[in-house]
Structures are given as C-alpha cells and as structure tokens.
Design an enzyme around this catalytic site. Sequence first.
Site, PDB file in Angstrom:
ATOM      1  CD  GLU A 193      -8.825  -3.460  10.078  1.00  0.00           C
ATOM      2  OE1 GLU A 193      -8.183  -4.478   9.316  1.00  0.00           O
ATOM      3  OE2 GLU A 193      -9.083  -2.425  10.055  1.00  0.00           O
ATOM      4  CB  CYS A 196      -0.935  -0.065   1.321  1.00  0.00           C
ATOM      5  SG  CYS A 196      -1.638  -1.449   1.615  1.00  0.00           S
ATOM      6  CG  ASP A 214      -4.796  -2.151   8.741  1.00  0.00           C
ATOM      7  OD1 ASP A 214      -4.066  -1.753   9.570  1.00  0.00           O
ATOM      8  OD2 ASP A 214      -6.003  -1.857   9.134  1.00  0.00           O
ATOM      9  CB  SER A 258     -10.497  -6.161   7.843  1.00  0.00           C
ATOM     10  OG  SER A 258     -10.382  -6.219   6.362  1.00  0.00           O
TER      11      SER A 258
HETATM   12  C1  LIG Z   1      -8.561  -6.594   2.948  1.00  0.00           C
HETATM   13  C2  LIG Z   1      -8.710  -5.658   4.143  1.00  0.00           C
HETATM   14  C3  LIG Z   1      -7.526  -4.942   4.566  1.00  0.00           C
HETATM   15  C4  LIG Z   1      -6.370  -5.572   4.733  1.00  0.00           C
HETATM   16  C5  LIG Z   1      -7.904  -4.008   5.482  1.00  0.00           C
HETATM   17  O1  LIG Z   1      -7.268  -4.242   6.685  1.00  0.00           O
HETATM   18  C6  LIG Z   1      -9.062  -3.147   5.543  1.00  0.00           C
HETATM   19  O2  LIG Z   1      -9.933  -3.175   4.562  1.00  0.00           O
HETATM   20  O3  LIG Z   1      -9.772  -2.769   6.707  1.00  0.00           O
HETATM   21 MG   LIG Z   2      -7.672  -2.473   8.132  1.00  0.00          MG
END
Ligand SMILES: CC[C@H](C)C(=O)C(=O)O
Ligand SMILES: [Mg+2]
Length: 566
Positions: A454, A57, A89, A480
């Site tokens: 999450e 990301c 994440d 998430s």
């Molecule tokens: C696919 C999910 C991503 C890694 C995430 O943490 C979110 O969308 O909150």
């Molecule tokens: Mg997330």
Amino acid sequence: MIAEPQTTKLNRFSRTLTQEISNPAAKAMLYGVGLSEDDMQKPQIGIASTGYEGNTCNMHLNGLSVYVKQGIQASGLVGLIFNTIGVSDGMTNGNDGMRYSLPSRDLIADSIESVVAAQWYDGVVTVVGCDKNMPGAIMAMARLDRPGIMVYGGTIRSGHYKGQKLDIVSAFEALGKKYANNISDEDYEGVIKNSIPGAGACGGMYTANTMASSIEAMGLSLPFSSSYPATHEGKQEECKKIGAAMRVLLERNIIPKDLITRKSLENAFTIVMALGGSTNAVLHYLAIARAVDIQLTLDDIQAISDRVPFLADLKPSGKYYMEDMLAIGGVPAVMKYLYEQGMIHGDCMTVTGKTVAENLADIPSLNFETQQIVRPISNPIKKTGHIQVLRGNLAPTGSVAKITGKEGLQFDGTAKVCEHEGEVIDALQKGEILPGQVVVIRNAGPKGGPGMSEMLKPTSAIMGAGLGDKVALITDGRFSGGTHGFVVGHVTPESFEGGPIALVHNGDRITIDATTRELTLHISDEEMAQRRSEWKRPAPSFTKGVLGKYIRNVKSASEGCVTDEA
Ligand SMILES: CC[C@H](C)C(=O)C(=O)O
Ligand SMILES: [Mg+2]
C-alpha cells in the site's frame, strides 16, 4: 463407522472424532483438553482469533473470543479457541514490512481452513481486526462447507490533540507537513503520541472498516458488527450472541457458500461505494468470489460504481469517523435506506438465519434532518461510485482508481518515475515533486514488490505537502484505505511482468480520465514496441520463504491476487 448412538445431527464433522470408534486417540485428547462425556455429543465450533498484543487492531481480539466462547457454550455447543497470524497495516505502511501484508491475507485463509478442516469443527467463528484479517477469514469460511460467522473487532476511537480529532492518517500526514515545514517538532510528536488511543481498527472508512461494513452487508456477520467500536459494550454483547446464531445455522445447515452469491456480493460492493470505501475491497471481493467459484470481474464492479452514488462524508476524504456511525443507526440504517431505494437486494440470506430484508425490518430509517454523515441520493457527494476501473494502453488489463471528484475527474500531466515508494519521499524532500506531475511508482505489484504494498506513505506525504490536488499518482501497487487524492493503483499487467507501466520514461505525457475511464501513455505504438524490446524482466527479489512462494503463486491484481489457483 458410527459406533455410538447419534444423539444429534448437528455434529456433522466432529462426530468423526467423537463418535467413530476408529479415532480413540482423538477422543482421548479431547478428554485431555477438558471435554466431558456430555460434550462428546455436542457440535464443536472453532473460534479463530487473529488476536495479538502488538497491533491496536488486534490487541483485544483474544478477549472478545472468550465472550464468543461463553455464548457458544451457553448454546449447548463446544467452543475451542485457536489463533492465527495478522500483520499490522498501520505499522508496515511505508516500510518493507508491507510486503507481507497482502500475503498475510492468504496465510490467514490457509491457516483457518487448515485448522477447521483438520480438527473436524462443525462450524467456525472468526474474530478479526486488521485489514487482511477480514478477507482472509471470509476466504477460509467460503472454502469450508460448514456454518461460519465473522465477528469484527470494531473500529478505534479517535485520538485528540489541541482540540483536533486524530487518527492514524494524521500521523502519516504529519510527515508530509514536516517535510513542507508546516508543523513544529512539538506538534509532530504530539500528533504521534495522541493519534491512537487504544484498541480498535483504524478509524476512518479505511480498509478494515470497509471490509467489515461490506461483509456485514453480504450477510456474514451479525447486524451492527461493523458499527460497534472496539471498546463499546455492544461489541461484547455481539460476541455473546454468536452462539445462538451459530446454533440456528447448524440446525438449518446454512453455510457461507449459501450466503456468498452474486447478489450478496453486489450488496457488499454497494456499501463500499456508498460509504466511500477502500480500493482494497476490489482485490478482496474478486478473491472471495473466486473462493466460491463466482466469476466476479472488474467490469461487474464498475457496473455497481455506475449505479451507486458516493454518499458518506467519512474519512479519508471526508470529515467523520466510523465511531460516529453508530449514533446515526450504523451500517444497518444505511443498508435500509439503500434497500428502500432499490439498491440492495433484500432476499439474500444472512448469518441470522433471516434475509437482509427481514433483518432490516425493525431498523429505524436514516434521518436526513438530524445527521450529516450520510447524504440522500438526491444530494450525493458524487453521483457515481468513487472506485473506477480504468483501462488503456497504460493498463491493458485494468487498473483501479479512487476518484472522489474532489480533485476533479481528469488529470493530464508529465511522468515522474519512481522505482520505489521511497524515491517519492526523497524527491518530496528535495522539492522535486512539482504541480502537474503524474508520479509513477512501479515495481510495487504482487510479484514485483513483492506483495503489492500500500502506498500510504507517499500519498500522505503528497497530501501533507499540500500537493494533493496538483499531483496525480499511478502505481502497480495498491492503496491503503487512508489514501486520498487523484490516485490510480492495481495497474496491470504489473511492471515485473513487462506491463506498460515498466516502459514509462520521465517526462512522458500521461492522461487519467475518469469520465472515459482511460489511462493513457501518450507515446506511439511503435515507440511502445521499441521500449518493450529493450525491457528485461528483473530477477525475483525472493526465491524462498513466504515471499518466494508468493511470487510463484500469486495471480494478477485484476484476478484478486489469489494464490490457490493453477
Ligand atoms: C489508515 C490506513 C490503514 C493503516 C490501512 O492500511 C488501510 O486502510 O488500508
Ligand atoms: Mg491496509
């Protein structure tokens, strides 16, 4: 004290260092970093990048920041890049690294605020990618009384394996398939190797794309910022245009506080609902509103959900990816449609220096004949929003459900209590998660987790195991954007604070009702009081470091988990 003649009024802040005679060392250092005498008259723009190599990301953001800087310099401004942290994440979901994810939002906000204020920048551009980057950046911009623009790093392209499109959730759901013996070892590895083809934020309408789309709707990024994929040439072009936009904002002294209003927050949430966005948007917009002293509540969000239908067939519950949105006109085309339907306020100011309505004037309308991603209001996926605020004796101060309607609107079942998300995985492997159960994951709140993790791993594993429409899940943690199914998170008060979720026993009957918006534990008040009298507050799992500090400062999920309020 202004010692030199003022050649421009745009250097409102930086002139403290460049014009006041009392700061010679600061000026010396600015010469040291390469500024010329000419530059000393110019406004200075801090460019905050959350770029780093270890997360898809964010891996390209430092590169994008260089394009932003070029545009800024070309507009007669000085651009100075600095970095702040980000937490992936995708990589922390399902492990203890996740405890740092939500706290990282506030760390990002605090660090951008600190650098921009301390260094006297006249404006700030934030170049951001993973989930917490966007709300963190906006919270900082909201606190700083100077122009700010957010540049989203853009969504990732989809991965491909054996003729199927993949994204990060494919990798999470592969685990559930493995437990259920629904996938070969070769395909399991094949999915993992091919889900993530390169730079960009997770590709469905997950949290990053949710926040980017809605922040664009709120007017804090340029039109199309959320729709250009990370590797699309339009992304670089957007970066180069930031300088000219920043100049307009400086000239008119338009600051984020002018843009973040009750109406623009409503626009943001209207987009979250229409596109089927992440429940995390609830936490983040509560926090963003608080940063500008707007008292946005869970009930305000419910009111938007009541009037805005869920229209987009995007992942996690739908078919399409964010990369598919550009071809149908991107978020601006969706905004235009909703504006024409009276669902978007057109008079909100934006970072283009124009109103929403002015920005949308030349945008082509959505074509319902040629595209299947966004449905017309006359034929929605669900008539009202998928995000529902539930209350009841199990969540007296609120909870946030993600209910698309695909798994129904009511669920009545028996509690299967898990003290940690890992217990869900163990129970699934042993075949102990059964149809008709409400899985209760507690000790996952902002203080109890800590960090309000999450729950993507358990919800994906449940989906992968084919139990998505047979099992519900409630938690004082959060979800998430990749989570789908019958799920309720943000249950407050959290178990660490003695909320009723701490008092649930295995086998208790629980009803989740999205029609009455109630979350009910079917025990008597006397039984609840009896259980409460036996409950003991657990010791905090951290007393020092970032997480110790977080436990002491964080507010409830119903108050956006902010950390900067008394
Ligand atoms: C696919 C999910 C991503 C890694 C995430 O943490 C979110 O969308 O909150
Ligand atoms: Mg997330």
